[in-house]
Design a protein around this motif. Structure first.
Motif, PDB file in Angstrom:
ATOM      1  N   SER A 126       0.834  -1.204   0.000  1.00  0.00           N
ATOM      2  CA  SER A 126       0.000   0.000   0.000  1.00  0.00           C
ATOM      3  C   SER A 126       0.867   1.251   0.000  1.00  0.00           C
ATOM      4  O   SER A 126       2.063   1.214   0.320  1.00  0.00           O
ATOM      5  CB  SER A 126      -0.924  -0.006   1.214  1.00  0.00           C
ATOM      6  N   LEU A 127       0.235   2.399  -0.337  1.00  0.00           N
ATOM      7  CA  LEU A 127       0.951   3.670  -0.346  1.00  0.00           C
ATOM      8  C   LEU A 127       1.455   4.006   1.055  1.00  0.00           C
ATOM      9  O   LEU A 127       2.591   4.479   1.227  1.00  0.00           O
ATOM     10  CB  LEU A 127       0.016   4.778  -0.866  1.00  0.00           C
ATOM     11  N   HIS A 128       0.637   3.766   2.074  1.00  0.00           N
ATOM     12  CA  HIS A 128       1.040   4.063   3.448  1.00  0.00           C
ATOM     13  C   HIS A 128       2.279   3.254   3.840  1.00  0.00           C
ATOM     14  O   HIS A 128       3.228   3.790   4.427  1.00  0.00           O
ATOM     15  CB  HIS A 128      -0.126   3.748   4.401  1.00  0.00           C
ATOM     16  N   THR A 129       2.281   1.958   3.488  1.00  0.00           N
ATOM     17  CA  THR A 129       3.431   1.100   3.829  1.00  0.00           C
ATOM     18  C   THR A 129       4.689   1.577   3.120  1.00  0.00           C
ATOM     19  O   THR A 129       5.783   1.617   3.712  1.00  0.00           O
ATOM     20  CB  THR A 129       3.129  -0.355   3.445  1.00  0.00           C
ATOM     21  N   SER A 130       4.556   1.941   1.838  1.00  0.00           N
ATOM     22  CA  SER A 130       5.730   2.401   1.085  1.00  0.00           C
ATOM     23  C   SER A 130       6.308   3.668   1.690  1.00  0.00           C
ATOM     24  O   SER A 130       7.531   3.822   1.803  1.00  0.00           O
ATOM     25  CB  SER A 130       5.343   2.644  -0.380  1.00  0.00           C
ATOM     26  N   LEU A 131       5.422   4.595   2.079  1.00  0.00           N
ATOM     27  CA  LEU A 131       5.914   5.832   2.690  1.00  0.00           C
ATOM     28  C   LEU A 131       6.565   5.553   4.038  1.00  0.00           C
ATOM     29  O   LEU A 131       7.572   6.189   4.399  1.00  0.00           O
ATOM     30  CB  LEU A 131       4.761   6.823   2.844  1.00  0.00           C
ATOM     31  N   GLU A 132       6.012   4.625   4.823  1.00  0.00           N
ATOM     32  CA  GLU A 132       6.616   4.260   6.100  1.00  0.00           C
ATOM     33  C   GLU A 132       7.999   3.638   5.900  1.00  0.00           C
ATOM     34  O   GLU A 132       8.889   3.778   6.748  1.00  0.00           O
ATOM     35  CB  GLU A 132       5.708   3.281   6.851  1.00  0.00           C
ATOM     36  N   ASN A 133       8.179   2.951   4.790  1.00  0.00           N
ATOM     37  CA  ASN A 133       9.471   2.298   4.523  1.00  0.00           C
ATOM     38  C   ASN A 133      10.522   3.275   4.001  1.00  0.00           C
ATOM     39  O   ASN A 133      11.674   2.896   3.821  1.00  0.00           O
ATOM     40  CB  ASN A 133       9.302   1.157   3.521  1.00  0.00           C
ATOM     41  N   TYR A 134      10.123   4.510   3.705  1.00  0.00           N
ATOM     42  CA  TYR A 134      11.080   5.527   3.281  1.00  0.00           C
ATOM     43  C   TYR A 134      11.832   6.074   4.496  1.00  0.00           C
ATOM     44  O   TYR A 134      11.318   6.106   5.621  1.00  0.00           O
ATOM     45  CB  TYR A 134      10.365   6.695   2.600  1.00  0.00           C
TER      46      TYR A 134
ATOM     47  N   THR B 255      10.482  21.382  10.858  1.00  0.00           N
ATOM     48  CA  THR B 255      11.242  20.136  10.893  1.00  0.00           C
ATOM     49  C   THR B 255      11.433  19.614  12.301  1.00  0.00           C
ATOM     50  O   THR B 255      11.586  18.413  12.506  1.00  0.00           O
ATOM     51  CB  THR B 255      12.630  20.344  10.247  1.00  0.00           C
ATOM     52  N   TYR B 256      11.392  20.524  13.331  1.00  0.00           N
ATOM     53  CA  TYR B 256      11.668  20.054  14.694  1.00  0.00           C
ATOM     54  C   TYR B 256      10.400  19.655  15.428  1.00  0.00           C
ATOM     55  O   TYR B 256      10.463  19.174  16.551  1.00  0.00           O
ATOM     56  CB  TYR B 256      12.395  21.155  15.490  1.00  0.00           C
ATOM     57  N   GLN B 257       9.200  19.909  14.856  1.00  0.00           N
ATOM     58  CA  GLN B 257       7.965  19.599  15.565  1.00  0.00           C
ATOM     59  C   GLN B 257       7.230  18.384  15.001  1.00  0.00           C
ATOM     60  O   GLN B 257       6.471  17.741  15.715  1.00  0.00           O
ATOM     61  CB  GLN B 257       7.021  20.820  15.510  1.00  0.00           C
ATOM     62  N   VAL B 258       7.416  18.039  13.695  1.00  0.00           N
ATOM     63  CA  VAL B 258       6.610  17.001  13.053  1.00  0.00           C
ATOM     64  C   VAL B 258       7.174  15.610  13.325  1.00  0.00           C
ATOM     65  O   VAL B 258       8.386  15.421  13.387  1.00  0.00           O
ATOM     66  CB  VAL B 258       6.516  17.257  11.533  1.00  0.00           C
ATOM     67  N   ARG B 259       6.254  14.671  13.546  1.00  0.00           N
ATOM     68  CA  ARG B 259       6.643  13.257  13.655  1.00  0.00           C
ATOM     69  C   ARG B 259       6.464  12.590  12.281  1.00  0.00           C
ATOM     70  O   ARG B 259       5.647  13.035  11.452  1.00  0.00           O
ATOM     71  CB  ARG B 259       5.793  12.531  14.703  1.00  0.00           C
ATOM     72  N   LYS B 260       7.181  11.493  12.095  1.00  0.00           N
ATOM     73  CA  LYS B 260       7.115  10.828  10.787  1.00  0.00           C
ATOM     74  C   LYS B 260       5.698  10.353  10.472  1.00  0.00           C
ATOM     75  O   LYS B 260       5.210  10.484   9.339  1.00  0.00           O
ATOM     76  CB  LYS B 260       8.089   9.640  10.739  1.00  0.00           C
ATOM     77  N   ALA B 261       5.001   9.767  11.457  1.00  0.00           N
ATOM     78  CA  ALA B 261       3.645   9.255  11.211  1.00  0.00           C
ATOM     79  C   ALA B 261       2.729  10.368  10.763  1.00  0.00           C
ATOM     80  O   ALA B 261       1.894  10.201   9.851  1.00  0.00           O
ATOM     81  CB  ALA B 261       3.111   8.580  12.465  1.00  0.00           C
TER      82      ALA B 261
END
Length: 743
Positions: free
Chosen positions: A3-11, A29-35
Motif C-alpha cells: 500500500s501507499l502508506h506502507t511504502s511511505l513508512e518504509n522511506y 522540521t523540529y515539531q513534526v513526527r514521521k507518522a
C-alpha cells in the motif's frame, strides 16, 4: 503490491520530507513526527492522483511512464519503463550519448517519485529504510492506481521514424553475400580434403595455410580471418569432426543451405551467430576498483550477449540510420550494466560497492556503462564483418584521434528478412564455360548451388577476382560417382549450366569413365522406386523438382538416395500419386500372391520387389503372373532350396495350405525322394548266426561270397554268378542246401 502508506513508512524520514516539500506540504522540521508527515503526504498524493488538471500538468515522458506501469503492472524495473519511452521518442535520442539517455530516464522516474505518484521498491543499501538515491524497481500503489484518470495515461505508441537525419561521414558497409561466398569457398576446400583438428579444437596451421592458398589469402596477413571463418563454419554446422579429422558436411541440409535465397541464408547465419561461442574481450578489472571483491559475478555468456543484440535487429530494420546512443539505450533499457550482467549479478555488484554507496554509485555506473559499450561495439563490429549491418563513424578532431561510432544501419538483406519484403533483384550476369581441355571457368556471381555441385564433380584450380577455375579429371568424376552422381545426371548438369552442348572429346571421356566406373556398382543407403507404368517413370525422370534425385534402373524402376526419399515422396503426393512404402520381406511376403487355377498371380497391381524377387527364384514369370514348372523347381533346388522349403514359402505367400496334388508334383519335380537302385541276389539262411560266422571264418572264399544281411539273423546275400561255387564249398563242409520257402 504494498500500500501507499506502507511504502511511505518504509522511506527514510529525509525522503518523506523531500516528497512533502515537492508537493507543497510544509511542517517545522523540529515539531513534526514521521507518522504525522506520512498521513499528510498520503492524503495529498491521492488528491493529486484523481485530479485531471494535475495529471495533465505532468510532462509527456512522466505521463508515458505512468501509462507503462498501468499497463504492465507493478512492480517494474527501471529499464522496463525507459525502453517504451525511448521507442516513443519521449526521451531525447538524437545526438545524446548513452550516459545522457540513462540519466534522462532516471530524471523522469525521480520526478514521479518526488511527486509521490510512484514509489521506490529498491531494497535499501547500508540501512533499513529506502531512499531515492538508487532506483532499480518501482511500483504504483493501489491507492494511486485506482484514482488515476486512465484516459490521460495511455501506453506510449512506438515511433519507427527515429533516425539520424544524415548518413555519417565515414561508413563501413557489410556485404553478407560476400561473407556467405567466402565461407562457401572454405567449406569447398574441406570438401576436397579434410583437415586435422588440434586438441584445443582449432585447425592445424598447415591446413589453414592450405585453405588460405586455395582462396588466394596469405596466411601471414589473414590467419586470424581464416580461423574466424572456420569458427563460423562450426557454428553453422557446415563441418563435422570424426576422429580428429575435420570434414565438410555435404548432406541434403547443407546443400539446401547453399541453394537457398540470400534472405534465407542470412536467417540461418543469424541463428548460427546467436550460438557463436567465440570469446569477447571484457576488461572487468575496470570495475574492481569500486567493489569490495576483486572477482565479482561473471558477465553473461557470449551467446546470450550476441543473441540480445540480434533480437534488436527487427526494431532497427524499421529505421534508416539508428544512433549508437539509442541502440545502447534499447540494449540496456537505460540501466547501465543490464546488458552485460544478469539482474542478480548486477545487484550483487552494486551491493558490494566500496565506501558509502551514494558517493560511488555515479562513478560505478559510468565505469560499467563504458565497459558495456566496449562489449557492444565488439559485437557490432563482428556483425559488420558478417555483413548483417553497416557502421557509421564521425571523423576524429585530428589525424591521431580515434573515430567514434555514431550510428548503425541494418543491411538491405537483413531488412528484407525482418520487414518481410522481397529483396530488390539485381540482374548480375554470370557464365559457365567448359573448354575442350576439360577446364571449367565460373565467371561472375555464379549461384552457390551451382558452385556446390561443381565442387563435387571437378577439381578447383584457382580462385581469382570474378572467376573460379575448375577442371574435370578422371579422379574428380569418379568421386562424383561415389556421391551417387551418375554419368547422365553429370552430363545434364553440365549442359544446363553452360547452356551449350558438351565438347565431343569431353562427352566421350565422360562416357568412357562412366563405363569403367560402373562395371561393378555397390550402392548403399538407397531407396528403390517402383511404378506400374513406364510412362509414369518417364514423367518423374523429367520432373523439374526431382529429376536430379532419380536414377533409372529399368523402364519401371529407379533409385534415389535415402536422404532424398522424403522429398520424392512429397512430390508424388503433389502429383496426386499415393506411394506405398515397403517395410521389408517380413511384411511384404505374407498373402502377397494367390492361386488362379495352376498359376500364381499377385494380389496387388504392383507387387513389392521382395515378392517379385522371391517368386523369380522358384517360378517362371509369364505376362504378369508366375508359373511353377519342372525346370523352375529344379533350378530352385539346385540353388539350395529344398522342396519342403519351397512348399512352406508358397503356403506363406498364398496364405493357404498346399494341395496334395501340387505337393506331389513339386516333390516329383524337385526329386524330393532321390533315386533308387536294384540288383538280383540270392538269400541264404543258416540254422544260426553262429554257424554262418563260423563258416565265413573257416573258409576265405565263403567269407568273401557270403555277406550277412542282418547281424545275428543267420542270413547272408549271395551273388548269383558265384552260387554254384558257394554250393560246392558248402557241400565240402557238409551243409545241405534246400530251396524251399521259409517265409
Amino acid at each position: 503490491m504494498e500500500s501507499l502508506h506502507t511504502s511511505l513508512e518504509n522511506y527514510h524520514m529525509d525522503t518523506v520530507r523531500q516528497i512533502a516539500e515537492h508537493i507543497g506540504i510544509n511542517f517545522p522540521t523540529y515539531q513534526v513526527r514521521k507518522a504525522q508527515l506520512v498521513r499528510a503526504v498520503e492524503e495529498r498524493i491521492q488528491e493529486h492522483a484523481k485530479s485531471e488538471t494535475y495529471i495533465q500538468s505532468l510532462t509527456g515522458a512522466e505521463r508515458g511512464a505512468m501509462g507503462v506501469i498501468l499497463k504492465k503492472g507493478s512492480p517494474l524495473q527501471q529499464h522496463d519503463i525507459v525502453l517504451p519511452l525511448l521507442l516513443a521518442r519521449l526521451l531525447p535520442v538524437t545526438g545524446a550519448d548513452p550516459g545522457a539517455l540513462a540519466s534522462a530516464g532516471q530524471t523522469v522516474l525521480h520526478g514521479l517519485l518526488r511527486k509521490g505518484l510512484i514509489v521506490n521498491l529498491t531494497p535499501p543499501r547500508g540501512g533499513t529504510k529506502r531512499t531515492l538515491d538508487t532506483i532499480i524497481t518501482v511500483g504504483l500503489p493501489p491507492q494511486v492506481a485506482n484514482k488515476l484518470p486512465r484516459d490521460l495515461l495511455p501506453f506510449p505508441d512506438p515511433k519507427a521514424e527515429t533516425h539520424v537525419a544524415d548518413a555519417p561521414p565515414i561508413v563501413e558497409t557489410g556485404d553478407v553475400e560476400r561473407f556467405i561466398r567466402r565461407i562457401f569457398l572454405f567449406w569447398a576446400e574441406l570438401l576436397q580434403g579434410p583437415a586435422k583438428q588440434l586438441k584445443a579444437g582449432g585447425m592445424y596451421k598447415r591446413d589453414v595455410r592450405r585453405v588460405g592458398e586455395s582462396l588466394g589469402l596469405d596466411i601471414k596477413e589473414h590467419e586470424d580471418e581464416l580461423r574466424w571463418m572456420y569458427s563460423v563454419l562450426k557454428s553453422m554446422n557446415l563441418v563435422e569432426i570424426k576422429q580428429r579429422e575435420i570434414y565438410a558436411r555435404d548432406d541434403g541440409t547443407v546443400m539446401r543451405f547453399w541453394d537457398a535465397s540470400p534472405v534465407q541464408q542470412v536467417d540461418e547465419a543469424l541463428r548460427a551467430y546467436r550460438r557463436w561461442e567465440e570469446p569477447l574481450e571484457v576488461e572487468e578489472q575496470s570495475l574492481h576498483h569500486y567493489t569490495y571483491y576483486s572477482h565479482g559475478p561473471s558477465y553473461r555468456p557470449e551467446p546470450e550477449l550476441r543473441s540480445e543484440v540480434v533480437q534488436l535487429l527487427p526494431k532497427l530494420a524499421k529505421t534508416d540510420w539508428t544512433p549508437f546512443s539509442l541502440f545502447m539505450a534499447l540494449l540496456n533499457g537505460g540501466t547501465p550494466g543490464r546488458f552485460l550482467y544478469s539482474a542478480s549479478a548486477l545487484q550483487t555488484l552494486e551491493r558490494n560497492l566500496r565506501w558509502y554507496y551514494s558517493q560511488k554509485a555515479n562513478d560505478f555506473q559510468a565505469a560499467i556503462g563504458e565497459l558495456e559499450r566496449d562489449v557492444a561495439l565488439q559485437i557490432l563490429e563482428e556483425m559488420q564483418r558478417f555483413g548483417f549491418i553497416s557502421l557509421g563513424y564521425e571523423k576524429g578532431k585530428d589525424k591521431e584521434a580515434a573515430r567514434a561510432l555514431t550510428a548503425l544501419q541494418v543491411s538491405p538483406i537483413a531488412r528484407a528478412l525482418y520487414q518481410d519484403e522481397p529483396l530488390p533483384k539485381e540482374e548480375s550476369a554470370w557464365q559457365i564455360v567448359l573448354q575442350p581441355d576439360f577446364q571449367i571457368l565460373a565467371m561472375g556471381p555464379v549461384p552457390l548451388s551451382v558452385l556446390a555441385q561443381l565442387e563435387q564433380a571437378a577439381e578447383r584450380e584457382k580462385v581469382g577476382k570474378g572467376v573460379i577455375e575448375y577442371r574435370l579429371t578422371r579422379k574428380s568424376v569418379y568421386q562424383a560417382f561415389q556421391r551417387d552422381l551418375t554419368e547422365d545426371r553429370l552430363r545434364e548438369f553440365l549442359d544446363e549450366i553452360t547452356e551449350q552442348p558438351l565438347p565431343q572429346n569431353v562427352a566421350r571421356s565422360l562416357e568412357e569413365w562412366g563405363a569403367q566406373h560402373e562395371r561393378i556398382v555397390i550402392r548403399r543407403d538407397i531407396c528403390i522406386i517402383q511404378v506400374d507404368d513406364a510412362e509414369i517413370l518417364e514423367m518423374l525422370l523429367n520432373d523439374d523438382e526431382i529429376h536430379l534425385d532419380l536414377n533409372r534402373l529399368d523402364d519401371r524402376t529407379a533409385w534415389t538416395p535415402s536422404a532424398k526419399a522424403a522429398k520424392v515422396r512429397e512430390r508424388l503426393w503433389e502429383l496426386a500419386y499415393m506411394p506405398t512404402v515397403s517395410h521389408g520381406p517380413e511384411n511384404d511376403l505374407p498373402r502377397s500372391v494367390q492361386w488362379d487355377d495352376d498359376v500364381l498371380r499377385p494380389r496387388h497391381p504392383l507387387p513389392s520387389l521382395y515378392v517379385t524377387g522371391t517368386m523369380r527364384r522358384i517360378a517362371d514369370e509369364v505376362d504378369g503372373h508366375w508359373e511353377l514348372t519342372s525346370d523352375s523347381v529344379d533350378t530352385a533346388a539346385t540353388l539350395g532350396m529344398d522342396v519342403p522349403d519351397i512348399i512352406a514359402l508358397l503356403e506363406r505367400m498364398t496364405g493357404e495350405s498346399m494341395s496334395a496334388e501340387w505337393e506331389k508334383r513339386l516333390k516329383a519335380w524337385g526329386k524330393h525322394f532321390g533315386e533308387g537302385e536294384y540288383a538280383r541276389m540270392l538269400l541264404l539262411r543258416m540254422d544260426s548266426a553262429e554257424a554262418l560266422e563260423e563258416l565265413r571264418g573257416a573258409d576265405r572264399r565263403l567269407h568273401r561270397w557270403l555277406r550277412p544281411l542282418v547281424k545275428e539273423s543267420g542270413m547272408a546275400v549271395v551273388n548269383e554268378k558265384h552260387w554254384d561255387e558257394v554250393q560246392d564249398r558248402l557241400a565240402e563242409w557238409g551243409v545241405d542246401i534246400k530251396e524251399d520257402r521259409w517265409w
